[in-house]
Design a protein around this motif. Structure first.
Motif, mmCIF file in Angstrom:
data_model
loop_
_atom_site.group_PDB
_atom_site.id
_atom_site.type_symbol
_atom_site.label_atom_id
_atom_site.label_comp_id
_atom_site.label_asym_id
_atom_site.label_seq_id
_atom_site.Cartn_x
_atom_site.Cartn_y
_atom_site.Cartn_z
ATOM 1 N N GLU A 89 23.019 -24.273 25.699
ATOM 2 C CA GLU A 89 23.301 -23.184 24.757
ATOM 3 C C GLU A 89 22.532 -21.955 25.235
ATOM 4 N N TYR A 90 23.253 -20.867 25.413
ATOM 5 C CA TYR A 90 22.629 -19.672 26.016
ATOM 6 C C TYR A 90 23.307 -18.415 25.500
ATOM 7 N N ALA A 91 22.611 -17.296 25.638
ATOM 8 C CA ALA A 91 23.184 -16.000 25.268
ATOM 9 C C ALA A 91 24.479 -15.806 26.050
ATOM 10 N N THR A 118 24.859 -16.912 21.042
ATOM 11 C CA THR A 118 25.030 -17.932 22.078
ATOM 12 C C THR A 118 26.505 -18.328 22.213
ATOM 13 N N ILE A 159 20.645 -15.426 19.050
ATOM 14 C CA ILE A 159 19.519 -15.907 19.865
ATOM 15 C C ILE A 159 18.495 -14.806 20.084
ATOM 16 N N CYS A 218 13.339 -19.991 22.412
ATOM 17 C CA CYS A 218 14.170 -19.840 23.599
ATOM 18 C C CYS A 218 13.363 -19.611 24.862
#
Lengths: 197, 197
Positions: free
Chosen positions: A47-49, A71, A77, A170
């Motif tokens: 899970e990421y920007a 995300t 995020i 994060c």
């Protein structure tokens, strides 16, 4: 770790852990330098920007101050809390990578934001990550009415920066973009900093 | 398989294998319908058509006729050979997914382009794929000078379409977007087709 200053030398990257609610400032130390910024959920780097989810969430090409990057699971995020730069940023272009430099005529190895990211994440034990589209702070790519792009040099002055606040625990990675084959960094990549607030 | 017509029922997706050099037409059967199109290299589905790499390659928001969509390894994968639609397409917005519909107020399950893609790829033995940002054919998201988006309904008429030519052996997935909670499909998702030429 509050009030720590992390220097990111020219053409390199560094990672910082930021707890939910934590704030940091990304600063362009000398001015005229693009930062490729990435953020991964600390508990699951799958899970990421995500640029394409953020654009839908904010209904524009780039968040305004007070809005969030979200995300690939559409959760905030990073909040864009303050922008004391000219406010010119890009969220359309992929990170530079070895193929990009080869296509630009470079013989042999050239540092790149993609390899910087992969190296830093591997150092944290994440050997296999998807490379997200970065948040390209201070990068000047203007979209013309016909959809074409006009690239120019980062308009930042020394000390300009943005303040971000984490909405999740994060891992934030900032790469001082090594691009020296076009104008984005004035053909002279320099260092950046991450000030943990 | 040449001259085969693959019907993609409303709110569903279908995959076709297209050999390098092969051509196909994506057609909006009734008009006013968005297609979420994905393309993966047949030999390695970790390589796929990438919006952020394509934008850099063509230096604009969307390729023109004669230009190519490129992969996350910057190789051409699909050439946009012909466009006999109004020429309005999007490459900024993520595929709709379960979270998108929840955020739009849907209770319970709703079909989505992301699940459509995952289901079709799983049926081909690819259980774990990264979900790329789609090529949203016929989707009308205009970018204003201040970077904000104006969404409107797909302007296609019945039978409008685009012709693409594969630059690599690839798996192409077309999803007839199930979005019925905003205007993009005129609140009435319909079927599309893939005509293998």
């Amino acid at each position: 770790m509050r009030n720590e200053f992390v220097l990111v030398p020219a053409s390199e990257a560094r990672a910082v852990h930021v707890a939910s609610g934590g704030r940091f400032r990304v600063v362009d130390i000398e001015g005229g330098q693009v930062v490729d910024l990435f953020a991964f959920a600390a508990g699951d780097v799958g899970e990421y920007a995500s640029a394409e989810h953020t654009r839908v969430a904010v209904n524009r090409l780039f968040p305004r101050v007070g809005e969030a990057f979200v995300t690939n699971r559409r959760r905030p995020i990073l909040w864009l809390e303050k922008d004391d730069s000219p406010g010119v940023h890009d969220m359309l272009c992929a990170a530079c990578d070895p193929v990009r430099y080869r296509l630009l005529g470079v013989d042999g190895w050239h540092p790149s934001c993609q390899e910087n990211l992969q190296r830093v994440m591997a150092g944290l034990g994440h050997d296999r990550i998807e490379v997200p589209q970065p948040i390209n702070l201070f990068m000047a790519v203007r979209v013309e009415p016909d959809g074409s792009f006009i690239w120019s040099s980062a308009p930042t002055k020394a000390g300009d920066g943005v303040v971000l606040r984490a909405a999740l625990d994060c891992v934030v990675v900032a790469s001082a973009c090594p691009q020296d084959r076009n104008e984005i960094n004035h053909y002279r990549p320099t260092s950046i900093g991450i000030q943990l607030l």
